[in-house]
Enzyme design. Structure first.
Site, PDB file in Angstrom:
ATOM      1  N   SER A  37       0.799  -1.223   0.000  1.00  0.00           N
ATOM      2  CA  SER A  37       0.000   0.000   0.000  1.00  0.00           C
ATOM      3  C   SER A  37       0.833   1.274   0.000  1.00  0.00           C
ATOM      4  O   SER A  37       0.324   2.345  -0.346  1.00  0.00           O
ATOM      5  CB  SER A  37      -0.950   0.012   1.198  1.00  0.00           C
ATOM      6  OG  SER A  37      -0.233   0.169   2.410  1.00  0.00           O
ATOM      7  N   LYS A  91       0.419   4.749   6.769  1.00  0.00           N
ATOM      8  CA  LYS A  91      -0.016   5.502   5.598  1.00  0.00           C
ATOM      9  C   LYS A  91       0.602   6.897   5.664  1.00  0.00           C
ATOM     10  O   LYS A  91       1.257   7.272   6.621  1.00  0.00           O
ATOM     11  CB  LYS A  91      -1.544   5.634   5.560  1.00  0.00           C
ATOM     12  CG  LYS A  91      -2.323   4.342   5.703  1.00  0.00           C
ATOM     13  CD  LYS A  91      -2.203   3.419   4.501  1.00  0.00           C
ATOM     14  CE  LYS A  91      -3.004   2.131   4.721  1.00  0.00           C
ATOM     15  NZ  LYS A  91      -2.774   1.161   3.629  1.00  0.00           N
TER      16      LYS A  91
END
Length: 228
Positions: A37, A91
């Site tokens: 990701s 993230k």
């Protein structure tokens, strides 16, 4: 030997273990990267160093904030507990409280302003053995801080997001691999108390997918490298 004698005999080692546990739960930690990701910034097999004191001093093993220490900033790479199920995620922070966030064909709009993606180039990205798609990599800049992002043009995914205002006390997170990340588009904005820390360096890295060589081949060039 009684339990009390055993504890006294090994108290130095036990104090070391206690201190190490407190260090890892309150001061510094490491975070293995299990998914794609955050490609191309972070790769599967990277282990990143996390500063747990970047934002808050917390009661160890809890989300209880004892003392705010710093303010999260756009562009930070953040570890946090998912507000959905508590899973630890990593993230990039793209939206502060009050920011208006939108995506248009994969391009981030911050408070109505498109964040330019420059230097685009295409390369093959292996998603599974025998499955290679085109990946467009470029540089995005948030608050004067450049970082790499990636779009997978070979995937049929939704690349638009209607404008969303980040609530007070929350932050909006996106993966750098924009088409392959379960981030705030899925789990919603992240409350301040769920932030764990800021990642700032790759400690070690090994290629366990076989991308650069044999299984578990060390990626020496990534060891102790800064992340941005």
């Amino acid at each position: 030997m009684t339990l009390s004698h055993t504890l006294r005999a090994h108290r130095g080692f036990l104090l070391f273990l206690l201190g190490f546990a407190l260090l890892r739960t309150a001061v510094a930690d490491w975070n293995p990267i299990p998914s794609a990701s955050m490609r191309p910034t972070l790769l599967e097999g990277d282990v990143v160093l996390v500063n747990r004191l970047a934002y808050d001093l917390k009661l160890p093993l809890t989300d209880v904030v004892l003392l705010p220490l710093g303010e999260p900033a756009r562009g930070d790479i953040v570890t946090f507990g998912s507000p959905v199920d508590g899973t630890r995620l990593i993230k990039r922070l793209v939206g502060l409280p009050g920011d208006r966030i939108a995506l248009r064909d994969g391009v981030l709009l911050l408070n109505g302003q498109p964040q330019a993606q420059t230097g685009a180039h295409t390369r093959g990205e292996t998603l599974a053995p025998g499955w290679v798609v085109d990946a467009v990599r470029s540089t995005e800049t948030l608050s004067g801080r450049p970082h790499a992002v990636q779009r997978l043009t070979g995937l049929a995914v939704a690349r638009d997001l209607a404008e969303f205002t980040v609530p007070a006390g929350h932050y909006f997170m996106l993966g750098d691999n924009r088409d392959l990340s379960a981030d705030s588009r899925v789990i919603g904005p992240v409350p301040r108390e769920k932030l764990i820390g800021r990642a700032h360096r790759v400690l070690v890295s090994a290629d366990w997918l076989g991308e650069d060589g044999p299984w578990l081949a060390p990626r020496w060039r990534r060891w102790l490298s800064a992340v941005r």
